[in-house]
Design a protein around this motif. Structure first.
Motif, PDB file in Angstrom:
ATOM      1  N   VAL A  82       0.918  -1.174   0.110  1.00 16.88           N
ATOM      2  CA  VAL A  82      -0.061  -0.061  -0.143  1.00 16.88           C
ATOM      3  C   VAL A  82       0.658   1.018  -0.088  1.00 16.88           C
ATOM      4  O   VAL A  82       0.523   2.236  -0.623  1.00 16.88           O
ATOM      5  N   GLN A  83       1.829   1.131   0.760  1.00 18.31           N
ATOM      6  CA  GLN A  83       2.854   2.274   0.836  1.00 18.31           C
ATOM      7  C   GLN A  83       3.598   2.600  -0.596  1.00 18.31           C
ATOM      8  O   GLN A  83       3.502   3.623  -1.338  1.00 18.31           O
ATOM      9  N   ASP A  84       3.967   1.750  -1.362  1.00 13.70           N
ATOM     10  CA  ASP A  84       4.404   1.629  -2.817  1.00 13.70           C
ATOM     11  C   ASP A  84       3.479   2.290  -3.722  1.00 13.70           C
ATOM     12  O   ASP A  84       3.670   3.096  -4.283  1.00 13.70           O
ATOM     13  N   ALA A  85       2.099   1.816  -3.567  1.00 15.62           N
ATOM     14  CA  ALA A  85       1.106   2.258  -4.395  1.00 15.62           C
ATOM     15  C   ALA A  85       0.866   3.854  -4.060  1.00 15.62           C
ATOM     16  O   ALA A  85       0.537   4.659  -4.904  1.00 15.62           O
ATOM     17  N   TRP A  86       0.857   4.076  -2.834  1.00 16.38           N
ATOM     18  CA  TRP A  86       0.609   5.479  -2.358  1.00 16.38           C
ATOM     19  C   TRP A  86       1.513   6.464  -3.006  1.00 16.38           C
ATOM     20  O   TRP A  86       1.438   7.572  -3.420  1.00 16.38           O
ATOM     21  N   ARG A  87       3.034   6.201  -2.728  1.00 11.23           N
ATOM     22  CA  ARG A  87       3.954   6.841  -3.322  1.00 11.23           C
ATOM     23  C   ARG A  87       3.750   6.957  -4.981  1.00 11.23           C
ATOM     24  O   ARG A  87       4.211   8.140  -5.648  1.00 11.23           O
ATOM     25  N   LYS A  88       3.440   5.895  -5.459  1.00  7.04           N
ATOM     26  CA  LYS A  88       3.275   6.225  -7.147  1.00  7.04           C
ATOM     27  C   LYS A  88       1.997   6.964  -7.383  1.00  7.04           C
ATOM     28  O   LYS A  88       2.061   7.750  -8.435  1.00  7.04           O
ATOM     29  N   LEU A  89       0.864   7.023  -6.470  1.00  6.58           N
ATOM     30  CA  LEU A  89      -0.068   7.918  -6.752  1.00  6.58           C
ATOM     31  C   LEU A  89       0.428   9.407  -6.705  1.00  6.58           C
ATOM     32  O   LEU A  89      -0.012  10.236  -7.456  1.00  6.58           O
ATOM     33  N   MET A  90       1.230   9.689  -5.352  1.00  9.59           N
ATOM     34  CA  MET A  90       1.576  11.002  -5.368  1.00  9.59           C
ATOM     35  C   MET A  90       2.651  11.605  -6.547  1.00  9.59           C
ATOM     36  O   MET A  90       2.592  12.675  -6.504  1.00  9.59           O
ATOM     37  N   LEU A  91       2.993  10.562  -7.151  1.00 10.44           N
ATOM     38  CA  LEU A  91       3.930  11.012  -8.343  1.00 10.44           C
ATOM     39  C   LEU A  91       2.907  11.718  -9.451  1.00 10.44           C
ATOM     40  O   LEU A  91       3.616  12.233 -10.349  1.00 10.44           O
TER      41      LEU A  91
END
Length: 193
Positions: A80-89
């Protein structure tokens, strides 16, 4: 609507307002609608590098809803953290998701960084996140995206160990292949190490 949490000791099922599950579900539905209209949504899904991108996005949105509904710092799983970081990109897409969830500003990204894990707080808060997830969503978090234990340091240590071992194996393989044409060079290579 936010539920006050002073610290990890009081962060449990009793701190969740009865309306939180309904509000959180509405937030996730609104966020899905916002994402569906995004021009770069398919690119974002592809960046998640998983066959079940829709499942991971659902878990990301559920986590973000927890961040909005509950005052405190729920801890995301590594996926979930990885997906969150990618969404913030994709700041425009992220802003639209946050707005759809009723957040007046971007949902703050604070996770424990390396060295911040005082006395195992990260693991404790992660366990509380799992408990809160179950209370809000009425089901346990799926193990595919939410492991029972966070084990951040163990996971990082294993990744580093695998990388170092692979590098050592690669070097050993290159030395062996370079030394294999003749046994006298092989003896020199062995002596040199």
């Amino acid at each position: 609507m936010k539920v006050a949490m002073s610290d990890a000791e009081v962060w449990d099922n009793r701190m969740i307002d009865a309306a939180a599950p309904m509000v959180a579900k509405e937030m996730v539905a609104s966020a899905h609608e916002a994402l569906d209209g995004e021009q770069n949504y398919e690119y974002f899904k592809a960046s998640l590098n998983t066959v079940d991108a829709d499942g991971l996005i659902e878990e990301l949105l559920r986590f973000l809803a927890l961040k909005v509904v509950i005052v405190g710092e729920p801890v995301p799983s590594p996926a979930v953290q990885d997906a969150w970081r990618k969404l913030m990109l994709a700041p425009g897409m992220y802003s639209n998701v946050c707005n759809a969830m009723g957040s007046q500003e971007m949902i703050s990204y604070h996770i424990f960084e390396e060295g911040e894990d005082e006395a195992g707080m990260r693991e404790d808060w992660y366990a509380l996140t799992l408990t809160t997830y179950a209370a809000v969503w009425g089901e346990d978090p799926p193990l595919q995206w939410w492991p029972e234990r966070l084990s951040w340091f163990a996971q990082k240590r294993n990744e580093v160990t695998r990388t170092v071992k692979k590098t050592a194996d690669d070097v050993e393989s290159k030395i062996s292949s370079a030394c294999s044409p003749c046994s006298s060079i092989s003896a020199v290579c062995v002596d040199a190490s």
